[in-house]
Design a protein around this motif. Structure first.
Motif, PDB file in Angstrom:
ATOM      1  N   PHE A 132       0.848  -1.192   0.000  1.00 55.88           N
ATOM      2  CA  PHE A 132       0.000   0.000   0.000  1.00 55.88           C
ATOM      3  C   PHE A 132       0.885   1.243   0.000  1.00 55.88           C
ATOM      4  N   ILE A 133       1.989   1.187   0.719  1.00 58.70           N
ATOM      5  CA  ILE A 133       2.977   2.271   0.741  1.00 58.70           C
ATOM      6  C   ILE A 133       3.726   2.258  -0.579  1.00 58.70           C
ATOM      7  N   GLY A 155       6.163   7.771  -1.475  1.00 52.78           N
ATOM      8  CA  GLY A 155       4.903   8.494  -1.373  1.00 52.78           C
ATOM      9  C   GLY A 155       4.340   8.500   0.026  1.00 52.78           C
ATOM     10  N   ILE A 156       5.173   8.285   1.047  1.00 55.33           N
ATOM     11  CA  ILE A 156       4.684   8.220   2.425  1.00 55.33           C
ATOM     12  C   ILE A 156       4.050   9.532   2.852  1.00 55.33           C
ATOM     13  N   GLN A 176       0.166   9.347   2.759  1.00 54.58           N
ATOM     14  CA  GLN A 176      -0.378   8.224   1.996  1.00 54.58           C
ATOM     15  C   GLN A 176      -1.838   7.930   2.297  1.00 54.58           C
ATOM     16  N   VAL A 177      -2.236   7.928   3.556  1.00 60.75           N
ATOM     17  CA  VAL A 177      -3.609   7.574   3.907  1.00 60.75           C
ATOM     18  C   VAL A 177      -4.592   8.642   3.435  1.00 60.75           C
ATOM     19  N   LEU A 178      -4.204   9.905   3.475  1.00 61.52           N
ATOM     20  CA  LEU A 178      -5.065  10.958   2.927  1.00 61.52           C
ATOM     21  C   LEU A 178      -5.292  10.719   1.443  1.00 61.52           C
ATOM     22  N   ASN A 179      -4.233  10.424   0.745  1.00 62.85           N
ATOM     23  CA  ASN A 179      -4.306  10.206  -0.687  1.00 62.85           C
ATOM     24  C   ASN A 179      -5.260   9.064  -1.021  1.00 62.85           C
ATOM     25  N   SER A 180      -5.252   7.984  -0.226  1.00 67.51           N
ATOM     26  CA  SER A 180      -6.020   6.795  -0.585  1.00 67.51           C
ATOM     27  C   SER A 180      -7.464   6.837  -0.117  1.00 67.51           C
TER      28      SER A 180
END
Length: 500
Positions: free
Chosen positions: A161-162, A216-217, A223-227
């Motif tokens: 995912f990362i 892309g961390i 990363q979590v905002l992006n996904s």
């Protein structure tokens, strides 16, 4: 869910030596042509003929550099080949911005399998001062073209995912129109309004110190905002409106609405319809401070924001009948419910022996918290630091380190377990995942940076490659990032950065 996509983007590789040698010849030829065009323009006097010749000269050099370049951000362009031209264009109300970012990454250990990949992105855009051009006070128009290439290591080999390369944003290799937007400033710049095709990552969830990394961390947003937030990148800009208000100096309040349309990634960006829209994402943010080492000895800023999106979400585990999708098949359960979340982040310079130099140390941290437990990751906590001018003889180099903690959702863990069993394997992913990175960011020449780096991932997931027998082991990733700010290299006054 993006992590379980079955699409297979085309991949490509880059021979840097070949590109560099061809680029040098092309640039040399372009420089000679440009000198002739500029001489001809001077002989023809002022007016539209002169402007056309300057634009032709500019285009010639842009094309020549595009084959060999890569970026480094900066607000003040150094002296370069087109400094005089850039100043004349700026006087007319035209500023350019162009860059190429190239990233190579290899995982000698860990992940679903070992491998290496090269990805990159070319951007070219311009901002037009509509006051100078048409007499519209405090108004600008911005546009950017983007060309991606390559396929990321996370997509091909590690499966995480990362993302080990932040140029994973759009793995569809075609030239497309990205940003295409009107900007209006009001009340002595206290209000800033954007309307058009935009990316939300330009405005929300960003810190100045989190993009000195290859992964892309945390860049351009965590990363979590992006996904999970329905965030859109400027490279795949969608219809949007955004307004920022500064009630007092050093404080701002911002809100915006952005169309959700993942299909636009497959297009050239010129289809302005909303036929493929799946929802709307609204965002808001409050910020205090400004991280600017040029104006403040020890700058810092603090941001808190939230989001809500109406875009449907594919459940990571269940099909439409409420059964495990991997084992029973069928279409994934799509939830029409509103998804939302919040974030908090900040950065602060903590050491600077001489405010007149670049030498300093800064820290940053953030927490991303989706409201739902059905996402791939249920939260991310990250922190890091940047040491500028670590070597006295190299005042523009820096060392950057970062680390993130991710919590894998129970549904994602069960999904991956089912997929592994079906593939003939065994084992369950650890819910606690950690990712670390260290980069040495070297300014090798004005507007050109080279950043070797090492990444280490503990308890990696395999959300990107779920159909495997392998339970991934801790991953080591070696990378190098090359960036060239083409506008800065040519000596052009730079347009605002709305493209990352």
């Amino acid at each position: 869910m993006a992590g379980h996509s079955s699409s297979t983007p085309a991949s490509s590789s880059t021979d840097d030596t070949t590109i560099a040698s061809r680029g040098k010849l092309a640039v040399r030829d372009a420089e000679q042509s440009t000198q002739g065009l500029r001489k001809q323009a001077r002989n023809n006097g002022t007016g539209m003929g002169k402007r056309r010749l300057y634009l032709i000269a500019l285009g010639t050099v842009f094309i020549a550099h595009a084959g060999a370049a890569q970026e480094a951000p900066g607000r003040v362009a150094p002296t370069g080949l087109l400094s005089d031209l850039g100043q004349e264009l700026d006087d007319m109300g035209i500023r350019f911005r162009s860059q190429i970012v190239d990233e190579y990454a290899n995982n000698p250990a860990g992940g679903v399998r070992q491998g290496g990949s090269n990805v990159g992105q070319f951007q070219a855009g311009a901002s037009f001062d509509l006051d100078k051009i048409f007499g519209l006070p405090d108004a600008n128009f911005h546009m950017t073209f983007v060309r991606d290439y390559g396929s990321g290591l996370a997509h091909n080999d590690t499966g995480t995912f990362i993302k080990q390369q932040e140029i994973y944003k759009n793995q569809f290799p075609k030239l497309r129109l990205g940003v295409f937007a009107y900007e209006q400033r009001l009340f002595d710049d206290r209000v800033d309004i954007f309307l058009g095709r935009l990316g939300s990552t330009t405005f929300y969830g960003r810190l100045a110190n989190t993009c000195y990394f290859e992964s892309g961390i945390s860049c351009s947003v965590p990363q979590v905002l992006n996904s999970s937030a329905g965030f859109t990148f400027p490279t795949s800009a969608t219809w949007a409106g955004n307004i920022k208000y500064k009630p007092i100096p050093g404080v701002y309040v911002e809100a915006g609405a952005f169309e959700d349309d993942s299909f636009i990634q497959h297009t050239n960006g010129f289809d302005f319809s909303t036929a493929n829209a799946t929802g709307v994402t609204t965002l808001s943010e409050i910020g205090v401070g400004d991280f600017d080492l040029e104006t403040t000895a020890l700058p810092g800023d603090f941001k808190i924001g939230g989001y809500a999106t109406t875009a449907p979400f594919n459940d990571p585990l269940f099909n439409t009948k409420g059964q495990p999708q991997v084992l029973k098949g069928g279409k994934p359960l799509s939830s029409p419910d509103l998804r939302s979340g919040a974030y908090i982040m900040g950065e602060q310079a903590i050491w600077r022996p001489d405010p007149t130099t670049n030498e300093s140390a800064s820290v940053f941290a953030g927490w991303i918290q989706p409201a739902e437990s059905e996402e791939v990751m249920v939260h991310q906590i990250y922190l890091g630091g940047v040491w500028r001018a670590p070597i006295e003889a190299r005042p523009h180099d820096l060392i950057a380190v970062t680390g993130s903690y991710f919590r894998l959702s129970p549904r994602e863990i069960e999904f991956l377990h089912d997929a592994r069993v079906k593939a003939g394997g065994e084992g369950t992913n650890n819910a606690n995942e950690y990712a670390f990175e260290m980069d040495y960011n070297a300014l090798v020449m004005p507007s050109v940076r080279l950043s070797p780096n090492v990444q280490y991932i503990i308890n990696p997931d395999n959300s990107g490659i779920p159909n495997t027998r392998v339970l991934p082991q801790n991953a080591v990733v070696l990378g190098v990032k090359l960036t060239i700010n083409i506008g800065g290299l040519l000596g052009l006054p730079l347009a605002p950065n709305l493209s990352d």
